[in-house]
Design an enzyme around this catalytic site. Structure first.
Site, PDB file in Angstrom:
ATOM      1  N   HIS A 162       0.824  -1.223   0.000  1.00  0.00           N
ATOM      2  CA  HIS A 162       0.000   0.000   0.000  1.00  0.00           C
ATOM      3  C   HIS A 162       0.849   1.260   0.000  1.00  0.00           C
ATOM      4  O   HIS A 162       0.353   2.339  -0.286  1.00  0.00           O
ATOM      5  CB  HIS A 162      -0.931   0.002   1.215  1.00  0.00           C
ATOM      6  CG  HIS A 162      -2.000  -1.038   1.141  1.00  0.00           C
ATOM      7  ND1 HIS A 162      -3.316  -0.747   0.866  1.00  0.00           N
ATOM      8  CD2 HIS A 162      -1.945  -2.385   1.268  1.00  0.00           C
ATOM      9  CE1 HIS A 162      -4.027  -1.853   0.839  1.00  0.00           C
ATOM     10  NE2 HIS A 162      -3.215  -2.873   1.085  1.00  0.00           N
ATOM     11  N   ASP A 370       3.357   9.670  -0.508  1.00  0.00           N
ATOM     12  CA  ASP A 370       2.219   8.869  -0.066  1.00  0.00           C
ATOM     13  C   ASP A 370       1.948   7.803  -1.117  1.00  0.00           C
ATOM     14  O   ASP A 370       1.950   8.110  -2.317  1.00  0.00           O
ATOM     15  CB  ASP A 370       0.979   9.784   0.071  1.00  0.00           C
ATOM     16  CG  ASP A 370       0.009   9.307   1.134  1.00  0.00           C
ATOM     17  OD1 ASP A 370      -0.055   8.093   1.377  1.00  0.00           O
ATOM     18  OD2 ASP A 370      -0.688  10.159   1.722  1.00  0.00           O
TER      19      ASP A 370
HETATM   20  P1  ADP Z   1      -2.877   6.449   5.293  1.00  0.00           P
HETATM   21  O1  ADP Z   1      -3.188   5.079   4.813  1.00  0.00           O
HETATM   22  O2  ADP Z   1      -1.441   6.805   5.232  1.00  0.00           O
HETATM   23  O3  ADP Z   1      -3.439   6.759   6.650  1.00  0.00           O
HETATM   24  P2  ADP Z   1      -4.916   7.464   3.414  1.00  0.00           P
HETATM   25  O4  ADP Z   1      -5.285   8.860   3.082  1.00  0.00           O
HETATM   26  O5  ADP Z   1      -4.740   6.578   2.246  1.00  0.00           O
HETATM   27  O6  ADP Z   1      -3.611   7.518   4.332  1.00  0.00           O
HETATM   28  O7  ADP Z   1      -6.037   6.807   4.297  1.00  0.00           O
HETATM   29  C1  ADP Z   1      -6.511   7.413   5.457  1.00  0.00           C
HETATM   30  C2  ADP Z   1      -7.857   6.824   5.809  1.00  0.00           C
HETATM   31  O8  ADP Z   1      -8.090   7.091   7.191  1.00  0.00           O
HETATM   32  C3  ADP Z   1      -8.995   7.439   5.027  1.00  0.00           C
HETATM   33  O9  ADP Z   1      -9.952   6.463   4.703  1.00  0.00           O
HETATM   34  C4  ADP Z   1      -9.566   8.474   5.997  1.00  0.00           C
HETATM   35  O10 ADP Z   1     -10.938   8.709   5.860  1.00  0.00           O
HETATM   36  C5  ADP Z   1      -9.287   7.836   7.335  1.00  0.00           C
HETATM   37  N1  ADP Z   1      -9.086   8.897   8.329  1.00  0.00           N
HETATM   38  C6  ADP Z   1      -8.240   9.925   8.267  1.00  0.00           C
HETATM   39  N2  ADP Z   1      -8.384  10.748   9.327  1.00  0.00           N
HETATM   40  C7  ADP Z   1      -9.335  10.202  10.086  1.00  0.00           C
HETATM   41  C8  ADP Z   1      -9.940  10.567  11.323  1.00  0.00           C
HETATM   42  N3  ADP Z   1      -9.598  11.670  12.017  1.00  0.00           N
HETATM   43  N4  ADP Z   1     -10.880   9.753  11.805  1.00  0.00           N
HETATM   44  C9  ADP Z   1     -11.221   8.635  11.137  1.00  0.00           C
HETATM   45  N5  ADP Z   1     -10.698   8.256   9.977  1.00  0.00           N
HETATM   46  C10 ADP Z   1      -9.762   9.019   9.446  1.00  0.00           C
HETATM   47  O1  F6P Z   2      -1.759   2.739   4.356  1.00  0.00           O
HETATM   48  C1  F6P Z   2      -0.547   2.547   5.002  1.00  0.00           C
HETATM   49  C2  F6P Z   2      -0.755   2.044   6.423  1.00  0.00           C
HETATM   50  O2  F6P Z   2       0.436   1.718   7.019  1.00  0.00           O
HETATM   51  C3  F6P Z   2      -1.621   0.843   6.531  1.00  0.00           C
HETATM   52  O3  F6P Z   2      -0.965  -0.365   6.341  1.00  0.00           O
HETATM   53  C4  F6P Z   2      -2.140   1.040   7.898  1.00  0.00           C
HETATM   54  O4  F6P Z   2      -3.308   0.355   8.137  1.00  0.00           O
HETATM   55  C5  F6P Z   2      -2.350   2.540   7.973  1.00  0.00           C
HETATM   56  O5  F6P Z   2      -1.320   3.067   7.223  1.00  0.00           O
HETATM   57  C6  F6P Z   2      -2.447   3.066   9.385  1.00  0.00           C
HETATM   58  O6  F6P Z   2      -1.316   2.762  10.150  1.00  0.00           O
HETATM   59  P1  F6P Z   2      -1.326   1.884  11.469  1.00  0.00           P
HETATM   60  O7  F6P Z   2      -1.925   0.556  11.153  1.00  0.00           O
HETATM   61  O8  F6P Z   2       0.095   1.836  11.890  1.00  0.00           O
HETATM   62  O9  F6P Z   2      -2.199   2.623  12.447  1.00  0.00           O
END
Ligand code: ADP
Ligand code: F6P
Length: 470
Positions: A162, A370
């Protein structure tokens, strides 16, 4: 335990921490792209999910969620430190994200990472029926494909990363680079977010393992490992339905009122992570305030930064820095009852996120690096009216799909300031055209399209993809 024909192996389970009083479990939409993406697919597909329950020293027997069976893997305090906080999130995570933070190479973590990967592989082997497909997710479990191949030569093995896969010169810094590469290439199909990642892996397989490689196929130890790009997406219909719900539309209106009914609202939603470029963004915004290009009573910024990996030093330090900077900006530019930045360090449920997306005139998504960034896709899905601007980092995987966003290099603070102003002042007709183009793309490439493409490539018979919700 009963066996399944599809097994997903991911570090985290998608379960709520606390089961309901009747023993039932809710889907826990933990912040993070992986859980968000897989939630949409596995809700209705018979499968088993192998993962860590998020606790320490406990691996309770957890009930099924609908058709999804749960096989928890417990971690001890020492394993949590060495495997999750250490090797996965202090070595691999920063290295795979362009080393925007210095990766830590601590030799003691490696053995724990390897042992925990073995435990995940054994758990997956136990719950997979003969000839099953096992789909392993992300950098936490990079050794699992090869370990599983040794345990269960009869199964189909998929691996999906991912996060970005780094350029060879960065990967070469890893003390255990050969084991990590071999581990991942134990799969039949290795999927990435971007074609560049497959190219990087091909180069490394040739250099480090003496394999014959192209960008979509690696011949290793008499086996063929296929590789390719499968950009992950979101459950578009879920977000669209939320954003159309009258109570959520009303909530969005209320949020605007609570913000003082400014003319323009900027929003950022991130896990509190140094890859997300939060500090660069705050610098740009504070300079716009300083230069008088943005006025507090006219424009407000909302920064949601959900707590993440809080026991890892670099994350604790980052939180202190960000909170200090937000305090400084509000102290300098805010007025009584009018904050310059509304900072929210808390998780939100999907409905609240949808309301926030509806409130935002400009969505600012500016990670330094990202894999994809699903927040950008969620914003586009929520904007059925065609209004709103998306400011998007060139270094997010999503930029390759959203050419109509306001693309920006987040390292260039002057460029970031200029792009924020362009997005704030854009012509509504131009915004509608951009949003339409992005929405057209997104509705074609939603999460089911992603899963279908990956699973069809893993198993040409179409058997796996046939189980997905229509
Ligand atoms: P990463 O996987 O690095 O966290 P992404 O943007 O791909 O980044 O995914 C983040 C996910 O987490 C999204 O589905 C988003 O809606 C969710 N998310 C981000 N901030 C919050 C929050 N404050 N509360 C709940 N969900 C969140
Ligand atoms: O999308 C990347 C990622 O590392 C996922 O594998 C993971 O679920 C998410 O970010 C959130 O991180 P964590 O599982 O360490 O809270």
């Amino acid at each position: 335990m009963r066996q399944s024909s599809l097994v997903v192996v991911a570090n985290r389970l998608p379960l709520d921490d606390s089961a309901a009083p009747d023993g039932a479990c809710e889907w826990r939409r933990s912040p993070g792209g992986l859980a968000s993406a897989l939630h949409a697919i596995l809700e209705q597909t018979p499968a088993t999910w192998v993962g860590w329950n998020g606790g320490i020293d406990s691996a309770p027997v957890l009930p099924d969620i609908g058709s999804l069976r749960i096989r928890p893997v417990g971690l001890s305090e020492e394993e949590l430190r060495g495997y999750y906080e250490g090797f996965a999130n202090s070595t691999l995570w920063p290295l795979y994200h362009d080393a925007v933070e210095q990766p830590v190479f601590d030799r003691r973590w490696w053995e724990t990472y390897r042992d925990v990967n073995r435990r995940f592989a054994e758990a997956a082997a136990e719950v997979a029926e003969p000839g099953a497909a096992i789909w392993i997710q992300d950098y936490h479990l990079q050794l699992v494909p090869q370990l599983l191949r040794e345990l269960r030569p009869d199964v189909l093995i998929g691996f999906f990363l991912h996060v970005p896969f780094p350029p060879p010169e960065l990967f070469m810094q890893l003390p255990r680079r050969v084991e990590l590469l071999r581990g991942m290439l134990g799969a039949d199909l290795v999927g990435f977010q971007r074609p560049q990642a497959a190219h990087n892996v091909a180069q490394l397989a040739t250099k480090l393992l003496g394999a014959q490689s192209t960008d979509d196929q690696i011949n290793l130890d008499g086996r063929v490992v296929r590789t390719g790009a499968f950009p992950v997406s979101i459950d578009v219909s879920e977000m669209q339905a939320l954003a159309a719900r009258p109570d959520i539309v009303e909530h969005a209106e209320q949020l605007r009122t609570d913000l003082g009914r400014p003319r323009r609202v900027l929003l950022s939603v991130d896990r509190l992570d140094y890859t997300k470029g939060i500090e660069h963004r705050l610098t740009a915004y504070s300079e716009l305030l300083r230069d008088g290009r943005v006025k507090v009573h006219d424009t407000v910024m909302v920064q949601v930064a959900v707590p993440s990996r809080e026991r890892v030093d670099s994350y604790r330090v980052l939180r202190d820095r960000i909170e200090g900077e937000v305090g400084r900006i509000n102290g300098e530019y805010g007025r009584v009852g009018e904050a310059a930045i509304h900072y929210l360090n808390q998780p939100f449920d999907r409905a609240d996120l949808a309301a926030l997306y509806l409130t935002a005139d400009v969505m600012v998504v500016t990670p330094l690096r990202d894999g994809m960034n699903l927040v950008a896709k969620e914003y586009v899905a929520a904007r059925a009216a065609g209004t709103g601007s998306l400011v998007l980092s060139e270094f997010a995987g999503a930029a390759a799909e959203f050419e109509d966003a306001f693309l920006v290099n987040p390292h260039d603070v002057d460029g970031l300031k200029a792009t924020l102003l362009d997005a704030l002042d854009a012509d509504p007709a131009d915004l509608r055209r951009r949003m339409r183009a992005m929405r057209d793309h997104l509705t074609r490439y939603d999460i089911l399209a992603w899963a279908r493409a990956y699973l069809t490539a893993l198993d040409h018979s179409g058997r796996l993809a046939a189980g997905l919700r229509k």
